[in-house]
Scaffold this motif. Sequence first.
Motif, PDB file in Angstrom:
ATOM      1  N   VAL A  28       0.870  -1.173   0.000  1.00  0.00           N
ATOM      2  CA  VAL A  28       0.000   0.000   0.000  1.00  0.00           C
ATOM      3  C   VAL A  28       0.901   1.215   0.000  1.00  0.00           C
ATOM      4  N   SER A  29       0.723   2.102  -0.964  1.00  0.00           N
ATOM      5  CA  SER A  29       1.544   3.293  -0.995  1.00  0.00           C
ATOM      6  C   SER A  29       0.831   4.410  -0.247  1.00  0.00           C
ATOM      7  N   LYS A  30       1.587   5.123   0.558  1.00  0.00           N
ATOM      8  CA  LYS A  30       0.995   6.220   1.341  1.00  0.00           C
ATOM      9  C   LYS A  30       0.734   7.393   0.425  1.00  0.00           C
TER      10      LYS A  30
END
Length: 128
Positions: free
Chosen positions: A120-122
């Motif tokens: 999951v990319s912030k």
Amino acid sequence: MPRLLGVEIPAKKKVAFSLRYIFGIGPQRADQLVQEASLNPDMRAQDLTEEQLNKILHLITEHKWVLEGDLRREIAGNLKRLQAINCYRGIRHRRGLPVRGQRTSTNARTRKGPRKTVGVSKAKEASA
């Protein structure tokens, strides 16, 4: 190094073992060839004479075995046919997944390749 059917077979190994380097000849066929050619099973491939090599080649053609390039082409053709008719096995081959009913939720790393981590990319914090 002796050369049979365009394949360099290892010279230092026993004849039955070095014949296995030809695609399409396995343990049983190699032993059968050594026996039918009346060769010493303990003989090394480097000790084969031209006459003995010709005898092995004659036996292979006499048995009408499909070997090397022809066998590779036949196998590739079979896989292309399965993919062309869109059968289950063909679809599995196309996707690179296990073909014969093995589980894929864990295992199956050989067919699927190394794991591809999906993270999951912030989201960058919105500055106000």
